[in-house]
Design an enzyme around this catalytic site. Structure first.
Site, short mmCIF file in Angstrom:
data_model
loop_
_atom_site.label_atom_id
_atom_site.label_comp_id
_atom_site.label_asym_id
_atom_site.label_seq_id
_atom_site.Cartn_x
_atom_site.Cartn_y
_atom_site.Cartn_z
N LYS A 5 32.25 -6.63 38.32
CA LYS A 5 32.02 -6.25 36.93
C LYS A 5 30.59 -5.75 36.80
CE LYS A 5 32.14 -8.15 32.21
NZ LYS A 5 32.48 -9.35 31.40
N ASP A 35 27.66 3.82 30.92
CA ASP A 35 27.05 3.96 32.24
C ASP A 35 27.75 3.12 33.30
OD1 ASP A 35 26.15 1.36 31.75
OD2 ASP A 35 24.07 1.95 31.40
N ARG A 69 47.32 -7.66 32.15
CA ARG A 69 47.01 -7.90 30.75
C ARG A 69 48.18 -7.45 29.87
NH1 ARG A 69 41.03 -7.01 30.78
NH2 ARG A 69 40.45 -6.40 32.89
N ARG A 128 34.01 -11.48 40.05
CA ARG A 128 34.96 -12.31 39.29
C ARG A 128 36.19 -12.61 40.14
NH1 ARG A 128 37.32 -9.31 34.28
NH2 ARG A 128 35.68 -10.24 32.99
N ASP A 138 37.38 -12.31 30.30
CA ASP A 138 36.39 -11.46 29.63
C ASP A 138 35.49 -12.25 28.69
OD1 ASP A 138 34.83 -9.42 28.78
OD2 ASP A 138 36.45 -8.10 28.18
N GLY A 152 41.25 0.98 30.28
CA GLY A 152 41.01 0.86 31.72
C GLY A 152 39.66 0.27 32.05
N ASP A 159 43.90 -6.17 25.44
CA ASP A 159 43.50 -5.96 26.84
C ASP A 159 42.72 -7.15 27.38
OD1 ASP A 159 41.71 -4.57 24.82
OD2 ASP A 159 40.34 -4.63 26.52
N GLY A 215 36.28 0.37 32.71
CA GLY A 215 35.18 1.31 32.54
C GLY A 215 33.92 0.92 33.27
#
Length: 341
Positions: free
Chosen positions: A107, A119, A178, A171, A255, A84, A245, A86
């Protein structure tokens, strides 16, 4: 003009996301603004004027419904059933001037229940790097997500090298569906939700196919991904982290973590500090294409045929064709580079 949000994911795919707002940046400052992309999306001065606040989490734009998406994934060959977003929040889906739907995602926008102890933040250097490399890919004509903006958050983020200035990247993607999105539901045995995701993906990216046409979906995704990886190979691009993913069913590059363009041809080149076995080396990318598509086929098995043995046979037949499709794409691309018919 400003955003025209129509959030179909949040409306049509319950059980595949969590609703939560991004973290609020204390002192946001706009570092980079992609004016050509903004114009193509029909976004004008109002969005640029609010960019620092909207793309840092300090404010949520009108019509946005922030969510963190759930997905699974094979990371360096090992399966994680729950990954997922994060450190990302999907603000919503913007409808461009031509009616096309675009995900607007932040992001580095803070911790979520998928953060796994992280974090949830990002720092300026990698966010500017993704902006530059994704724009380079777009300029090369290779399908890719793109960066609309980079915003400094005004806070310092603790990293191994010491505190670094924080940043958030905005983004833009055709979608964030995915292979891992399918794996997440398949691993849970949630066939009804998987059927909804199949129909959603078909409607959004392959509207020429009939609803619930899982085999047609697989063939279409395989064709787009074969073309995409062939284009990477043609420019010496190394993705670095071709986990399931990080394979988008839209056929876009997604990514930009540890990635690079090779300066000279060296097929064993690896560009990820944790890829010690060379799984995602430049020369292995076509092999990982097939491996990742096999994982997608596994998730689609219940919809290929009611009889599992026949479904497996159908999937294996399709997987056996991918090498030929990829070879044709590579030859076409290299032929064009050399001026050969």
């Amino acid at each position: 003009m400003t955003f025209r949000f129509d959030n179909s994911w949040a409306r049509d795919l319950p059980g595949t996301f969590l609703r939560l707002d991004p973290a609020k940046a204390p002192q946001p400052t706009l570092l980079a603004w992609n004016a050509p992309l903004a114009a193509a999306l029909g976004l004008g001065a109002e969005v640029q004027a609010h960019a620092a606040a909207w793309f840092s989490g300090a404010e949520v734009p009108l019509g946005a419904e922030p969510v963190a998406l759930a997905y699974a994934g094979h990371q360096f060959g090992g399966f994680s059933p729950r990954l997922g977003d994060g450190r990302a929040h999907l603000l919503g889906e913007h409808l461009g001037p031509d009616g096309r739907r675009w995900d607007i995602q932040l992001k580095g926008s803070g911790r979520t229940p998928f953060s796994r102890g992280g974090d949830g933040k990002a720092v300026v250097g990698p966010m500017l790097r993704e902006y530059l490399i994704s724009e380079a890919m777009a300029a090369l004509g290779i399908p890719t997500t793109r960066a609309l903006a980079v915003v400094a958050t005004g806070e310092m983020i603790r990293r191994e090298d010491g505190p670094l200035p924080g940043a958030v990247l905005a983004r833009v993607a055709a979608s964030h569906i995915r292979v891992g999105s399918f794996q997440f539901l398949a691993a849970r045995g949630e066939d009804a939700k998987l059927a909804a995701l199949i129909d959603y993906t078909l409607a959004r990216h392959y509207p020429e196919l009939a609803p619930r046409d899982a085999l047609g979906l697989f063939d279409a995704v395989a064709a787009r991904q074969a073309r995409l990886i062939a284009e990477w190979m043609g420019v010496g691009f190394i993705h670095g982290v071709m986990n399931t993913d990080n394979m988008a069913l839209s056929g876009e590059t997604i990514d930009y973590g540890p990635c690079a363009f090779m300066e000279a041809y060296a097929p064993g080149t690896v560009f990820s500090s944790i890829d010690r076995q060379g799984r995602y080396a430049y020369a292995n990318q076509p092999l990982i294409l097939g491996w990742n598509l096999a994982r997608l086929a596994e998730g689609l098995l219940p919809f290929l045929d009611a009889d599992e043995a026949r479904a497996v046979a159908i999937a294996n037949d399709r997987l056996g064709r991918i090498a030929g499709v990829f070879r044709d794409e590579v030859l076409a691309g290299m032929g064009t580079k050399l001026g050969l018919a």
